[in-house]
Scaffold this motif. Structure first.
Motif, mmCIF file in Angstrom:
data_model
loop_
_atom_site.group_PDB
_atom_site.id
_atom_site.type_symbol
_atom_site.label_atom_id
_atom_site.label_comp_id
_atom_site.label_asym_id
_atom_site.label_seq_id
_atom_site.Cartn_x
_atom_site.Cartn_y
_atom_site.Cartn_z
ATOM 1 N N GLY A 52 -10.777 3.390 -4.314
ATOM 2 C CA GLY A 52 -9.447 3.296 -3.739
ATOM 3 C C GLY A 52 -8.649 2.118 -4.274
ATOM 4 N N LEU A 53 -7.365 2.168 -3.997
ATOM 5 C CA LEU A 53 -6.439 1.077 -4.285
ATOM 6 C C LEU A 53 -5.479 1.011 -3.120
ATOM 7 N N GLY A 54 -5.232 -0.184 -2.623
ATOM 8 C CA GLY A 54 -4.370 -0.283 -1.460
ATOM 9 C C GLY A 54 -3.547 -1.549 -1.430
ATOM 10 N N VAL A 55 -2.787 -1.696 -0.363
ATOM 11 C CA VAL A 55 -1.900 -2.837 -0.180
ATOM 12 C C VAL A 55 -2.372 -3.635 1.032
ATOM 13 N N ALA A 56 -2.425 -4.957 0.873
ATOM 14 C CA ALA A 56 -2.830 -5.848 1.960
ATOM 15 C C ALA A 56 -1.755 -6.898 2.181
ATOM 16 N N TRP A 57 -1.651 -7.362 3.425
ATOM 17 C CA TRP A 57 -0.712 -8.427 3.744
ATOM 18 C C TRP A 57 -1.181 -9.153 4.985
ATOM 19 N N ASN A 58 -0.638 -10.343 5.180
ATOM 20 C CA ASN A 58 -0.973 -11.152 6.346
ATOM 21 C C ASN A 58 -0.036 -10.785 7.486
ATOM 22 N N LYS A 59 -0.605 -10.396 8.617
ATOM 23 C CA LYS A 59 0.219 -9.946 9.739
ATOM 24 C C LYS A 59 1.134 -11.045 10.278
ATOM 25 N N GLU A 60 0.810 -12.314 9.964
ATOM 26 C CA GLU A 60 1.629 -13.423 10.437
ATOM 27 C C GLU A 60 2.726 -13.811 9.457
ATOM 28 N N ASP A 61 2.771 -13.146 8.332
ATOM 29 C CA ASP A 61 3.754 -13.479 7.297
ATOM 30 C C ASP A 61 5.029 -12.668 7.511
ATOM 31 N N PRO A 62 6.134 -13.308 7.865
ATOM 32 C CA PRO A 62 7.377 -12.561 8.116
ATOM 33 C C PRO A 62 7.979 -11.965 6.862
ATOM 34 N N THR A 63 7.646 -12.512 5.692
ATOM 35 C CA THR A 63 8.181 -11.976 4.439
ATOM 36 C C THR A 63 7.687 -10.558 4.203
ATOM 37 N N ALA A 64 6.379 -10.354 4.387
ATOM 38 C CA ALA A 64 5.808 -9.022 4.177
ATOM 39 C C ALA A 64 6.197 -8.071 5.293
ATOM 40 N N GLY A 65 6.375 -8.604 6.495
ATOM 41 C CA GLY A 65 6.581 -7.753 7.652
ATOM 42 C C GLY A 65 7.994 -7.277 7.881
ATOM 43 N N ARG A 66 8.970 -7.785 7.137
ATOM 44 C CA ARG A 66 10.340 -7.399 7.392
ATOM 45 C C ARG A 66 10.985 -6.796 6.142
ATOM 46 N N ASP A 67 12.217 -6.363 6.279
ATOM 47 C CA ASP A 67 12.997 -5.815 5.161
ATOM 48 C C ASP A 67 12.320 -4.641 4.471
ATOM 49 N N ASP A 68 11.494 -3.913 5.214
ATOM 50 C CA ASP A 68 10.888 -2.676 4.706
ATOM 51 C C ASP A 68 9.977 -2.892 3.503
ATOM 52 N N ILE A 69 9.500 -4.112 3.306
ATOM 53 C CA ILE A 69 8.657 -4.381 2.142
ATOM 54 C C ILE A 69 7.398 -3.521 2.180
ATOM 55 N N ILE A 70 6.726 -3.506 3.319
ATOM 56 C CA ILE A 70 5.488 -2.735 3.424
ATOM 57 C C ILE A 70 5.788 -1.241 3.422
ATOM 58 N N ASP A 71 6.902 -0.846 4.013
ATOM 59 C CA ASP A 71 7.260 0.576 3.992
ATOM 60 C C ASP A 71 7.497 1.060 2.571
ATOM 61 N N ILE A 72 8.083 0.212 1.742
ATOM 62 C CA ILE A 72 8.293 0.570 0.336
ATOM 63 C C ILE A 72 6.945 0.728 -0.357
ATOM 64 N N ALA A 73 6.021 -0.182 -0.084
ATOM 65 C CA ALA A 73 4.680 -0.073 -0.672
ATOM 66 C C ALA A 73 3.984 1.195 -0.180
ATOM 67 N N ARG A 74 4.140 1.493 1.099
ATOM 68 C CA ARG A 74 3.495 2.672 1.672
ATOM 69 C C ARG A 74 4.030 3.957 1.045
ATOM 70 N N SER A 75 5.293 3.947 0.620
ATOM 71 C CA SER A 75 5.877 5.132 0.015
ATOM 72 C C SER A 75 5.271 5.472 -1.337
ATOM 73 N N LEU A 76 4.491 4.541 -1.897
ATOM 74 C CA LEU A 76 3.863 4.778 -3.192
ATOM 75 C C LEU A 76 2.575 5.567 -3.084
ATOM 76 N N ALA A 77 2.124 5.800 -1.845
ATOM 77 C CA ALA A 77 0.847 6.492 -1.636
ATOM 78 C C ALA A 77 0.856 7.847 -2.324
ATOM 79 N N ARG A 78 -0.265 8.139 -2.992
ATOM 80 C CA ARG A 78 -0.373 9.442 -3.652
ATOM 81 C C ARG A 78 -1.761 10.002 -3.393
ATOM 82 N N PRO A 79 -1.876 11.320 -3.363
ATOM 83 C CA PRO A 79 -3.188 11.917 -3.087
ATOM 84 C C PRO A 79 -4.164 11.629 -4.201
ATOM 85 N N GLY A 80 -5.445 11.568 -3.852
ATOM 86 C CA GLY A 80 -6.471 11.359 -4.861
ATOM 87 C C GLY A 80 -6.540 12.507 -5.826
ATOM 88 N N ARG A 81 -6.924 12.151 -7.057
ATOM 89 C CA ARG A 81 -7.005 13.197 -8.077
ATOM 90 C C ARG A 81 -8.407 13.752 -8.186
#
Length: 296
Positions: free
Chosen positions: A267-296
């Motif tokens: 697998g390959l995934g995205v990690a972030w610190n739940k206490e970090d406001p930079t990662a948690g706001r402005d849809d940053i994680i949502d943008i990363a989540r939109s990159l999800a693709r099914p396994g080949r």
């Protein structure tokens, strides 16, 4: 003791060279040396051993460095929290990435961030999964593209992709022209494998496969990373199992082939610190989540 002194110390600790550290923090080298000496005097311990040839951290210096990184990161995090509460936009996103993401999902992530937030500065650093997790924990990066791990502590993680491990064979190898390869076909081959003190889940899997099919004695070469493995394969020294992302490497002299009896995906995934406001706001994680693709 001042935060400025701590930042000077960290610069020297990371550069292990007073001249480079002075240039990095934009002060004269004698002034930097004086600040570090004043810090050592205040602490009552020696942080560096200095010779005419090298600068090294003492044991006390190593421990103090880890604490300083956390302190300075906490200060930066506190500033981001204050800006977040006040409704201010994020100014910079620091991203850590393993190499497979660099040539895979990272370009799409960066493009989407840049389009949506053109004023945000982006900084990308490469490393292994363990380094990235450590940097997320101490606040040195905001988002990390990593391999899944068994214990990620207090961080948050979601998977975005899976890729297969396939057999890497040199282009002129007889195996390269085979339409189908069976695990038993490897009995007359020299195998290239990983040899590290702390084997990952992937490496433990292939070690068990080699043992199950009595191929352990075929291991002729070992290495510490995927780049070295495919280099040995490209040189015609043997065969080895490599992840699909290696197919995108420029000027490669190997082919990837599926082997019956071996079906392993990583697998390959995205990690972030739940206490970090930079990662948690402005849809940053949502943008990363939109990159999800099914396994080949």
């Amino acid at each position: 003791m001042e935060l400025r002194q701590l930042s000077y110390f960290v610069a020297v600790a990371e550069e292990l060279h007073f001249g480079r550290a002075a240039a990095r923090v934009c002060i004269a080298q004698p002034a930097l040396s004086n600040q570090v000496q004043a810090l050592e005097k205040e602490l009552g311990v020696q942080l560096f051993t200095r010779t005419t040839r090298r600068v090294e951290l003492t044991r006390a210096g190593e421990v103090f460095y880890d604490r300083c990184v956390r302190i300075l990161s906490d200060v930066d995090l506190s500033a981001e929290v204050a800006r977040s509460v006040a409704g201010k936009r994020v100014k910079q996103i620091k991203i850590g990435t393993v190499y497979p993401a660099t040539i895979g999902v990272l370009p799409a992530f960066l493009a989407r961030i840049a389009r949506k937030y053109p004023e945000i500065q982006l900084h990308v650093s490469s490393g292994n999964t363990n380094d990235i997790i450590r940097n997320l924990e101490n606040g040195q990066i905001n988002v990390g593209f990593i391999r899944p791990v068994e214990n990620i502590g207090s961080l948050r993680f979601f998977s975005i992709a899976h890729e297969r491990y396939l057999l890497a064979v040199e282009k002129t190898s007889a195996l390269a022209i085979r339409s189908e390869i069976d695990i038993d076909d490897l009995r007359d081959q020299k195998i290239i494998s990983f040899s590290r003190s702390n084997l990952s889940y992937t490496e433990r899997y292939f070690a068990s496969v080699f043992e199950e099919y009595d191929l352990t004695n075929n291991i002729a070469y070992t290495c510490d990373d995927t780049f070295s493995l495919v280099s040995l394969v490209s040189a015609g020294l043997g065969i080895g199992f490599a992840p699909e992302w290696t197919e995108g490497m420029p000027n490669r002299n190997f082919e990837l082939r599926k082997v019956r009896g071996v079906d392993f995906r990583i697998g390959l995934g995205v990690a972030w610190n739940k206490e970090d406001p930079t990662a948690g706001r402005d849809d940053i994680i949502d943008i990363a989540r939109s990159l999800a693709r099914p396994g080949r």
